[in-house]
Write a protein that holds these residues in place. Structure first.
Motif, PDB file in Angstrom:
ATOM      1  N   CYS A  92     -10.806   8.220   6.479  1.00  0.00           N
ATOM      2  CA  CYS A  92     -10.043   7.051   6.064  1.00  0.00           C
ATOM      3  C   CYS A  92     -10.486   5.858   6.904  1.00  0.00           C
ATOM      4  CB  CYS A  92      -8.539   7.265   6.282  1.00  0.00           C
ATOM      5  SG  CYS A  92      -7.874   8.595   5.265  1.00  0.00           S
ATOM      6  N   CYS A 101      -3.256   7.870   0.314  1.00  0.00           N
ATOM      7  CA  CYS A 101      -3.050   8.247  -1.096  1.00  0.00           C
ATOM      8  C   CYS A 101      -3.624   9.635  -1.325  1.00  0.00           C
ATOM      9  CB  CYS A 101      -3.737   7.216  -1.996  1.00  0.00           C
ATOM     10  SG  CYS A 101      -3.648   7.616  -3.763  1.00  0.00           S
ATOM     11  N   ASP A 102      -2.858  10.496  -2.014  1.00  0.00           N
ATOM     12  CA  ASP A 102      -3.308  11.871  -2.260  1.00  0.00           C
ATOM     13  C   ASP A 102      -4.310  11.953  -3.404  1.00  0.00           C
ATOM     14  OD1 ASP A 102      -1.774  13.038  -0.254  1.00  0.00           O
ATOM     15  OD2 ASP A 102       0.020  13.056  -1.515  1.00  0.00           O
ATOM     16  N   THR A 105     -10.317   9.551  -3.842  1.00  0.00           N
ATOM     17  CA  THR A 105     -11.457  10.346  -3.374  1.00  0.00           C
ATOM     18  C   THR A 105     -12.387   9.397  -2.643  1.00  0.00           C
ATOM     19  OG1 THR A 105     -12.633   9.979  -5.455  1.00  0.00           O
ATOM     20  CG2 THR A 105     -11.272  11.964  -5.294  1.00  0.00           C
ATOM     21  N   LYS A 108     -10.098   6.611   1.352  1.00  0.00           N
ATOM     22  CA  LYS A 108      -8.660   6.752   1.093  1.00  0.00           C
ATOM     23  C   LYS A 108      -7.967   5.399   1.278  1.00  0.00           C
ATOM     24  CE  LYS A 108      -8.193  11.304   0.539  1.00  0.00           C
ATOM     25  NZ  LYS A 108      -7.526  11.926  -0.612  1.00  0.00           N
ATOM     26  N   ALA A 111      -1.038   4.522   0.886  1.00  0.00           N
ATOM     27  CA  ALA A 111      -0.058   4.789  -0.164  1.00  0.00           C
ATOM     28  C   ALA A 111       1.064   3.759  -0.109  1.00  0.00           C
ATOM     29  CB  ALA A 111       0.509   6.192   0.005  1.00  0.00           C
ATOM     30  N   SER A 114       5.824   7.410  -2.232  1.00  0.00           N
ATOM     31  CA  SER A 114       5.716   8.865  -2.349  1.00  0.00           C
ATOM     32  C   SER A 114       6.688   9.310  -3.425  1.00  0.00           C
ATOM     33  CB  SER A 114       6.056   9.557  -1.025  1.00  0.00           C
ATOM     34  OG  SER A 114       5.099   9.256  -0.038  1.00  0.00           O
ATOM     35  N   ALA A 120       3.760  13.949  -3.996  1.00  0.00           N
ATOM     36  CA  ALA A 120       2.477  13.314  -3.699  1.00  0.00           C
ATOM     37  C   ALA A 120       2.715  11.850  -3.399  1.00  0.00           C
ATOM     38  CB  ALA A 120       1.501  13.480  -4.863  1.00  0.00           C
ATOM     39  N   SER A 121       1.733  11.263  -2.676  1.00  0.00           N
ATOM     40  CA  SER A 121       1.815   9.849  -2.327  1.00  0.00           C
ATOM     41  C   SER A 121       0.719   9.105  -3.077  1.00  0.00           C
ATOM     42  CB  SER A 121       1.647   9.660  -0.816  1.00  0.00           C
ATOM     43  OG  SER A 121       2.680  10.333  -0.120  1.00  0.00           O
ATOM     44  N   TYR A 122       1.031   7.840  -3.473  1.00  0.00           N
ATOM     45  CA  TYR A 122       0.107   7.091  -4.335  1.00  0.00           C
ATOM     46  C   TYR A 122      -0.123   5.691  -3.789  1.00  0.00           C
ATOM     47  CZ  TYR A 122       1.535  10.803  -7.551  1.00  0.00           C
ATOM     48  OH  TYR A 122       1.813  12.014  -8.125  1.00  0.00           O
ATOM     49  N   GLU A 146       4.810  11.435   5.139  1.00  0.00           N
ATOM     50  CA  GLU A 146       3.883  12.552   5.242  1.00  0.00           C
ATOM     51  C   GLU A 146       4.623  13.871   5.086  1.00  0.00           C
ATOM     52  OE1 GLU A 146       2.117  11.969   9.047  1.00  0.00           O
ATOM     53  OE2 GLU A 146       0.632  10.527   8.308  1.00  0.00           O
TER      54      GLU A 146
END
Length: 545
Positions: A92, A101-102, A105, A108, A111, A114, A120-122, A146
Motif C-alpha cells: 500500500c 480497500c478489500d 488490486t 490499495k 477505504a 466498511s 468488507a471495506s470499500y 479492520e
C-alpha cells in the motif's frame, strides 16, 4: 558505496511521541529529537518541562529550532518508502494511514466505508455499487474498520447485533434463541448508548480526578514554598538570636577581664605603697643597726653610756602582721558574670517560648471530659470541664473504658492526626496531666509511661514535678505552674507541656510513634492530706497578641 536507504532504518526517523516519521524535527537540550508540534503539545499537557524519553527536567521551555539536516533526511526516507511501496503489487502507498480497500488490486486505496453485511471495506470507487444497487443499499455501512471477522459470531456466522447483559458479551440473533435464551439481551445500539453515557460520565469523573490531583500537586508545591519560607525565616531568626547571645558572652568576657585587671592594678598599687613604706622602715632599721654595731665596738665608757639611752629603744614601726595583699581578686566576679548570662539566656528563652505558645494556640481544640471513663471517686462538673476528687464512690455503671482504681478520666474527643492544643488550670498540690492511647490499660493499678501508652507530667506533694518517661525524669521548675498547656503533634510524635502564665516550656516527649487515637488524660490525684478538693479545670484558650 551503500545507499542511505540501506544504512538507515525507519526507527531512526520516527518521533517517539506520534510514532510517525518526523515532521519539522527539533532537538531539545538532552539530545533527543521530536516533531515540533508533538513536543509542544506534550509540554502543554504537563506541569513539568521534561524530556519524554530520558525524563530530564528543564527550568524553562527550551527554544525550539527545526533541525534542517534531520528534516531533509526524514523527507528523503519518506520518499524512498513511498517509492518502495508503489513498486510492488502487494504494498500500500505510504500515505495510506487507514483501512485498505478489500477490492483494490495492485495499489490499495483507502477505504471510505466498511459493510457489516458483506464484511468488507470499500474505497470511493468500489463503494459505488452499494450506493446504486437497490439490494446493496440496504446493507449497513459504517466508518472503515479492520478485522471485520471479529464482528461475526464464531458459532452461527451471523453479525453480532445483540448484547447479553447477563454475560456481558456481544451475541448474534441466533445466540439469543439458544445459549442466551433466558438471558437479558438488548440491541447493540441500546447497550452502546448506555455504555457511552457511562463512559462519558466516567470521563468526566476521571477529568475531575485529574484536576483534583493537579490541584493537590499545586497545594503540595505551595506548602513546600511556605515550608521553605518558614525555614528561611527560622534560620534568620536563629542567626539573630545566637549572634546576640554570642555578643553578650563576648561583652561579659570583656567586662570580666576588665574587672579582674582593674582589681589587679589596684592590688599592685596597694603593694607598691606598702613596699615603699616597708623600705622606709627597713632603711631606718638598717641605720639603727649600724649605730648599734659601732657603739658595741667602742671602748669609750662614757660615750657608750651616754649614747645607749637613745639607742636602747627600737625605732617605731607599723604592725604588719595583719596587713597583706589579697590574690583572690576574681572571687565571685566570674560567678556574677555567668549568672548575668544565665539571666540573659532565660530572658531570650522566655521570648522564644512566648512566640512558640502564640503559634501553638492556633491549634486549640475544645476538650470535654468523658464520664464513661471517669473513676467512681471523681466528680465531673455539668459542663464536663472540671474534675475533682470525691470521698465516697459514685454508683457509676462499669464499662471497659472506665478507670477501675486510679482516680483518672479521659477527654471525650480522640485525635489520630495533625496538631492540637488545650490548657488546664492546675492549682492543687498533686495532679496528673497528659495524653493516653486508646488501648491503654484502665483497670487496676496503671503505670504512667510511654510503654503503657501514657505521656504525662505529674505533681506530687506540692513541689515534686516529674515527667513519666520509662523512668521518671525529675523536673526543676523556677515557678509553680497555675495553668498548663498541652500540645500534641501526632505526625511528628511529640507531646509538649508549657507553663502558660510564665510563658515557659516544661517538658517534651519526642520521637514517639503513635499508631492509634490519643485522648487527653486527667487525674486530680489524692494528696497526703486525703481528698484533693481543688479541681482540674479545662480552660478556654486566651489568644495573646
Amino acid at each position: 558505496m551503500a545507499s542511505s536507504s540501506s544504512l538507515l532504518s525507519e526507527e531512526q526517523f520516527l518521533c517517539s511521541i506520534c510514532l510517525d516519521v518526523f515532521t519539522d524535527p527539533v532537538a531539545i537540550p538532552c539530545g533527543h529529537n521530536f516533531c515540533k508540534a508533538c513536543i509542544r503539545k506534550y509540554w502543554d499537557t504537563t506541569d513539568l518541562c521534561q524530556c519524554p524519553m530520558c525524563k530530564k527536567s528543564f527550568d524553562r521551555r527550551p527554544d525550539l529550532f527545526v533541525n534542517t539536516f534531520i528534516s531533509e533526511m526524514a523527507a528523503q526516507f519518506r520518499k524512498s518508502v513511498q517509492v518502495k511501496a508503489t513498486s510492488g503489487p502487494d504494498h500500500c502507498p505510504t500515505e495510506l494511514r487507514g483501512v485498505a480497500c478489500d477490492v483494490c488490486t495492485g495499489t490499495k486505496h483507502k477505504a471510505l466505508k466498511s459493510c457489516l453485511v458483506c464484511l468488507a471495506s470499500y474505497c470511493e470507487t468500489h463503494l459505488e455499487a452499494h450506493q446504486i444497487a437497490p439490494a446493496l443499499k440496504k446493507h449497513k455501512l459504517i466508518d472503515p474498520v479492520e478485522n471485520l471477522e471479529d464482528r461475526v459470531c464464531k458459532e452461527h456466522d451471523k453479525l453480532l447485533e445483540m448484547f447479553c447483559r447477563t454475560d456481558q458479551t456481544c451475541v448474534c440473533v441466533l445466540c439469543i434463541k439458544t445459549d442466551h435464551k433466558t438471558h437479558y439481551t438488548v440491541p447493540l445500539k441500546e447497550e452502546y448508548g448506555k455504555k457511552k453515557a457511562q463512559l462519558g460520565k466516567m470521563e468526566v469523573e476521571v477529568q475531575q480526578m485529574i484536576q483534583k490531583q493537579l490541584q493537590k500537586v499545586k497545594d503540595i508545591k505551595y506548602s513546600i514554598a511556605l515550608c521553605k519560607r518558614d525555614a528561611e525565616s527560622e534560620i534568620a531568626g536563629s542567626v539573630q538570636v545566637f549572634t546576640a547571645l554570642v555578643r553578650s558572652i563576648e561583652r561579659s568576657q570583656v567586662d570580666f577581664i576588665e574587672v579582674v585587671e582593674d582589681k589587679l592594678k589596684a592590688a599592685e598599687r596597694q603593694a607598691e605603697g606598702l613596699i615603699k613604706e616597708l623600705d622606709q622602715e627597713i632603711t631606718e632599721l638598717q641605720r639603727r643597726h649600724t649605730e648599734l654595731e659601732q657603739l658595741s665596738h667602742t671602748e669609750d665608757h662614757l660615750h657608750l653610756l651616754q649614747s645607749s639611752a637613745s639607742l636602747c629603744s627600737l625605732p617605731p614601726t607599723k604592725d604588719w602582721s595583719k596587713i597583706s595583699v589579697h590574690s583572690d581578686q576574681g572571687v565571685g566576679t566570674l560567678r556574677r558574670a555567668v549568672s548575668q548570662l544565665e539571666e540573659t539566656l532565660i530572658s531570650e528563652v522566655k521570648k522564644l517560648c512566648d512566640a512558640e505558645l502564640k503559634m501553638l494556640q492556633q491549634y486549640a481544640v475544645d476538650v470535654t471530659l468523658d464520664p464513661d471513663t471517669a473513676s467512681r471517686y471523681l466528680i465531673l462538673s455539668k459542663d464536663r470541664k472540671q474534675v475533682r476528687q470525691s470521698n465516697t464512690p459514685n454508683n457509676h455503671r462499669d464499662n471497659p473504658n472506665r478507670f477501675s482504681q486510679c482516680s483518672s478520666v479521659l477527654g471525650k474527643e480522640g485525635f489520630s492526626s495533625g496538631r492540637f492544643y488545650y490548657e488546664v488550670q492546675v492549682k492543687g498540690d498533686s495532679w496528673d496531666l497528659g495524653m493516653a492511647g486508646e488501648s491503654s490499660n484502665r483497670k487496676g493499678d496503671i503505670f504512667l509511661s510511654p510503654l503503657d501508652l501514657y505521656w504525662a507530667v505529674v505533681l506530687r506533694n506540692g513541689n515534686e514535678y516529674n515527667a513519666n518517661e520509662d523512668s521518671a525524669v525529675h523536673l526543676f521548675l523556677r515557678e509553680k505552674p497555675q495553668k498548663v498547656g498541652v500540645f500534641v503533634d501526632y505526625d511528628e510524635g511529640q507531646v509538649s507541656f508549657y507553663d502558660v502564665e510564665a510563658r515557659s516550656h516544661i517538658y517534651s516527649f519526642t520521637g514517639c510513634t503513635f499508631t492509634e487515637k490519643l485522648y487527653p488524660y486527667f487525674s486530680p490525684y489524692f494528696s497526703k492530706r486525703g481528698q484533693n478538693s481543688i479541681p482540674l479545670i479545662i480552660c478556654p484558650v486566651e489568644y495573646t497578641d
